[in-house]
Design a protein around this motif. Sequence first.
Motif, PDB file in Angstrom:
ATOM      1  N   UNK A 271       0.418  13.031  -1.559  1.00 30.02           N
ATOM      2  CA  UNK A 271       0.558  12.208  -0.841  1.00 30.02           C
ATOM      3  C   UNK A 271       1.580  11.433  -1.069  1.00 30.02           C
ATOM      4  N   UNK A 272       2.289  11.371  -1.662  1.00 29.49           N
ATOM      5  CA  UNK A 272       3.694  10.459  -1.946  1.00 29.49           C
ATOM      6  C   UNK A 272       4.945  10.831  -1.267  1.00 29.49           C
ATOM      7  N   UNK A 273       4.670  12.398  -0.718  1.00 33.14           N
ATOM      8  CA  UNK A 273       5.651  13.611  -0.328  1.00 33.14           C
ATOM      9  C   UNK A 273       5.121  12.582   1.208  1.00 33.14           C
ATOM     10  N   UNK A 274       3.728  13.169   1.499  1.00 37.58           N
ATOM     11  CA  UNK A 274       3.580  12.881   3.105  1.00 37.58           C
ATOM     12  C   UNK A 274       4.221  10.908   3.737  1.00 37.58           C
ATOM     13  N   UNK A 275       4.820  10.502   2.595  1.00 33.19           N
ATOM     14  CA  UNK A 275       4.361   8.984   3.024  1.00 33.19           C
ATOM     15  C   UNK A 275       6.038   8.818   3.520  1.00 33.19           C
ATOM     16  N   UNK A 276       7.013   9.495   2.748  1.00 34.58           N
ATOM     17  CA  UNK A 276       8.645  10.365   2.974  1.00 34.58           C
ATOM     18  C   UNK A 276       8.262  11.009   4.407  1.00 34.58           C
TER      19      UNK A 276
ATOM     20  N   UNK B   2       1.009  -1.879  -0.257  1.00 29.72           N
ATOM     21  CA  UNK B   2       0.149  -0.194  -0.099  1.00 29.72           C
ATOM     22  C   UNK B   2       0.991   0.936  -0.281  1.00 29.72           C
ATOM     23  N   UNK B   3       1.899   1.622   0.803  1.00 31.09           N
ATOM     24  CA  UNK B   3       3.250   2.593   0.891  1.00 31.09           C
ATOM     25  C   UNK B   3       3.640   3.034  -0.434  1.00 31.09           C
ATOM     26  N   UNK B   4       4.078   1.708  -1.078  1.00 23.28           N
ATOM     27  CA  UNK B   4       4.566   1.698  -2.814  1.00 23.28           C
ATOM     28  C   UNK B   4       3.713   2.163  -3.648  1.00 23.28           C
TER      29      UNK B   4
END
Length: 488
Positions: free
Chosen positions: A253-258, A122-124
């Motif tokens: 959303x991609x930046x929030x995962x980091x 899910x994170x990927x």
Amino acid sequence: MHLWIGLHLPRLPLEVFSPRWSVDTGIVVLEQEAVLAASPLARAAGVRPGMRRAGALMMAPEAQLYERAPLLEAEALQAVAMALLQFTPQVAQGEEATLLLDVGASLRLFGGIRSLCRKLRHSLRALGYSARLSTAPTARGAWLLARSGAGRALKLSTLERKLDGLPVSLLPPLRPYLNWLEGIGCLTLGELGRLPRPGLQRRCGAAVLEMQDAARGERPEMFEWIAAPASFRARLELFDRIDDAALLLSGACRLLQQLCGWLCARHFAVERIRLSLEHERGRVARPPTVIEIALADPVWRDEHPLRLLKERLAKTQLDAHVIGLTLEAPEVKPMAPLSDTLFPEPGGSKEDRQRLFELLVARLGTENVLQPSPRADYRPEHANAWVPVHEKLRSSHVQAQMPPQRLPRPAWLLAKPIELILREHRPYYSSPLRMVSPPERIEGGWWNGTEARDYFVAEGQDHAYYWIYRERLGGTATPRWYLHGMFG
């Protein structure tokens, strides 16, 4: 217990994931004028890895050709590694675009290996990447299974059985000797393990034996773990010019995962985040549009900040195209431990209510979500003010300045007192009112006109209770009565 997860990412430049290409366009990635990778449409047209540029153009004239971008690949791999730090602090980079995660200590926290693998996938997906995932009791074993797509192995015996069937070309030190190995009929790692070790070491080097022993758990492995920086700042270059703020949510959303990975690695919780929308550069350059979100309760997961960003982006009007995103965390604090309360608070926790308020503020605006703020004033209509819900209140300090209330106060205070008529020298409101409490004298406001009142609790014939007051007037003037509040 050590259990490793191997993640192998495809070696493609970030432009392959661009949404601007139509479904009829094939994509080919070149390295030194040879095809390194091709999209499914290009493969369907006959393009194969190793083919020269001219041959690829002949097979697929409409295909888009890209040179391999090692810098972009390294940035993408670093971004994925930073996001995966939210699952384990022990993340290492392996050869050939592979990440290795030691998750033995994380299994109980995330509900087992199956649940952990689902969260990883899910994170990927949130990051916009796909990967081949494998598990093994050893790091080199997980690397080999991930590179070959051979699946999972939770026991050492299962891992050895899977390794025996893998091709010898997976080991990087053996690739210069593939012709010789094919000549002697040694095609798999199982057959390689049956060769004489001294002769194999003299012919191919000690690195081959070291990798093979490490994969089977017969040799210790050492790694340099990826460390989170002291402060967080992540940037994403967009593939095209975006003029609709709502379309920027996937990039945020991609930046929030980091950010979540960085927070977990540093044991921090974020109180305020800043998303900068970068516009055109050059002669038409303009400062970025900044979206700041202040959180009432610090968080280290992405669900709540993502909802707030979605609401804010939906209300943002862009004056220029956006070409990049930058996310920063200017205010963080140490992560608070989990509550040890045996029985949960009815109606949800304080954090749940604060998150609801923050979502309402993001959706309705700061001026439309208010909370009461007590004031140190004896006059009831001035003893409270309405302020934005995110402002910090010091109600305990205000209450300490006010005297204790001996008589009851109504829950419903009218915005403006209603003047009552008198019938037989008694105030009248739908029926004659009878006083059921002694008077409470309130006098104040000397700086803007002194007000002197005597408050009573009155009862009507319908047994409803009212809060009324009588103006204290000097001389022989007839006092006037007013209705100021009602009791439930």
